[in-house]
Design an enzyme around this catalytic site. Sequence first.
Site, short mmCIF file in Angstrom:
data_model
loop_
_atom_site.label_atom_id
_atom_site.label_comp_id
_atom_site.label_asym_id
_atom_site.label_seq_id
_atom_site.Cartn_x
_atom_site.Cartn_y
_atom_site.Cartn_z
N LYS A 1 19.13 44.99 -27.70
CA LYS A 1 17.99 44.92 -26.78
C LYS A 1 18.34 45.17 -25.31
O LYS A 1 17.90 46.15 -24.72
CB LYS A 1 17.28 43.58 -26.93
CG LYS A 1 16.47 43.48 -28.24
CD LYS A 1 15.58 42.26 -28.26
CE LYS A 1 14.56 42.31 -29.39
NZ LYS A 1 15.01 41.73 -30.64
N PHE B 1 16.14 35.99 -37.46
CA PHE B 1 15.55 37.33 -37.35
C PHE B 1 16.66 38.34 -37.12
O PHE B 1 17.41 38.22 -36.16
CB PHE B 1 14.52 37.41 -36.22
CG PHE B 1 13.79 38.73 -36.23
CD1 PHE B 1 12.70 38.93 -37.07
CD2 PHE B 1 14.22 39.78 -35.45
CE1 PHE B 1 12.05 40.16 -37.12
CE2 PHE B 1 13.58 41.01 -35.49
CZ PHE B 1 12.49 41.20 -36.32
N ASP C 1 24.73 37.75 -34.50
CA ASP C 1 23.69 38.68 -34.08
C ASP C 1 23.31 38.32 -32.65
O ASP C 1 22.61 37.34 -32.40
CB ASP C 1 22.48 38.56 -35.02
CG ASP C 1 21.33 39.48 -34.61
OD1 ASP C 1 21.32 39.95 -33.46
OD2 ASP C 1 20.44 39.69 -35.44
C1 LIG Z 1 14.96 42.17 -31.97
C2 LIG Z 1 16.06 41.64 -32.81
C3 LIG Z 1 16.61 42.40 -33.86
C4 LIG Z 1 16.06 43.75 -34.25
O1 LIG Z 1 16.28 44.69 -33.26
P1 LIG Z 1 15.49 46.11 -33.35
O2 LIG Z 1 16.05 46.87 -32.21
O3 LIG Z 1 14.04 45.81 -33.23
O4 LIG Z 1 15.83 46.69 -34.67
C5 LIG Z 1 17.68 41.88 -34.56
N1 LIG Z 1 18.17 40.66 -34.26
C6 LIG Z 1 17.68 39.90 -33.27
C7 LIG Z 1 18.31 38.57 -32.98
C8 LIG Z 1 16.60 40.35 -32.53
O5 LIG Z 1 16.08 39.59 -31.57
#
Ligand SMILES: *Cc1c(COP(=O)(O)O)cnc(C)c1O
Length: 392
Positions: free
Chosen positions: A244, A124, A215
């Site tokens: 986050k 994700f 990420d």
């Molecule tokens: C939540 C998340 C995203 C997206 O972040 P947003 O602030 O919602 O755009 C990207 N990568 C990971 C691993 C995430 O958990």
Amino acid sequence: MGTYGRYPLALVRGKGVWVIDSDGRRYLDAVAGIAVCTLGHSDPVLRRALCRQLGKLQHVSNLYRIPEQEALAQAICQRSGADAVFFCNSGAEANEAAIKLARKHGHTVRSIDRPLILTAQASFHGRTLAAVTATGQPKYHQGFEPMVEGFRYFPYNDTAAFEALLAECEAEGPRVAAVLLEPIQGEGGVIPGDPAFFRRVRELCDHHQILLIFDEVQIGVGRSGQWWGHQRLGVEPDAFTMAKGLGGGIPIGALAVKSAVDHFRPGDHASTFGGNPFVCRAALTVIAEIERRRLLPHVQAMERLLVDQLLELAGRHPGRIEEVRGWGLLQGVVLSEAGPSAAEVVKAAMAEGLLLVPAGPRVVRLVPPLVIRPRHLRKLIKRLEKALISVC
Ligand SMILES: *Cc1c(COP(=O)(O)O)cnc(C)c1O
């Protein structure tokens, strides 16, 4: 717009690990805005720092130097192997920056006309067009085709499959600019990265001058019990993204890079709001408080307590919980195929005064504030147990 299937619950106040709804009901918050509220809700230190900043300056353009942004970049670099940081407003936007950096790397360092980026299945990376294309889950692509070109997918933690895909892509010369991976898959079901797999990916990326980008949007900034998830893997990326937990509830994202891959030049990339004095003050305060309150060792201690108690819970209800997995305060409770779904358990927990969030159909995810205490963990387990009993 109707982009969310929302629960009929309006949260109006919070304090620490607790949130209160419009009817005055209290919930133990093991969602924390989905791994966002690092210091809990309405933290007094963060509140004071932000009030002071509001009295000074909120926003100026990146056309000018921003001392809070420079201090934050330095704070991130001092706590990682990075040398420079680009600031933006969300995880998806940080990953978009990483994807652009990867393409520039492909063009300039490997002389590729149409560079490819390899990402994992069940990953994700966000919902903007390139980030959602990087996301290896067809359900998020459906209805939004054509996707951005230049992405290929392989099964996470599968060394042989990765080697095969890389060999196929590179068969007729350089094609791959970057590999983008979560150190631990969050949304995709709380699946920790396998250090041996990541070491092999690092080795192959080094060999081909391919960028390895992590990420860290969900696990970064202390949630793993280390500053970064990649410190748990023992594998260093060339660049990594975060968002986050960084601002403790104030929207901020960032891409951190090593100087060797610092390819952006003035005019290459930008973000109007990115790294303004207000959001940087929030992140600086979060980082300072993680250290002042010794939250990294605290998260490690809470991980041991939480996992032990979840395993005991699983033992008391044989056949309902298949596995407990995760790092630090990102834990997944994997439910048995035969029992209730994660969505059903989350709903039942809400009725018991506990907020949880699914990570896929069979995994209940726990991502509480890093300031959660042992007494809260005991309450969490009690309420989760009641919820499990009520849906079975
Ligand atoms: C939540 C998340 C995203 C997206 O972040 P947003 O602030 O919602 O755009 C990207 N990568 C990971 C691993 C995430 O958990």
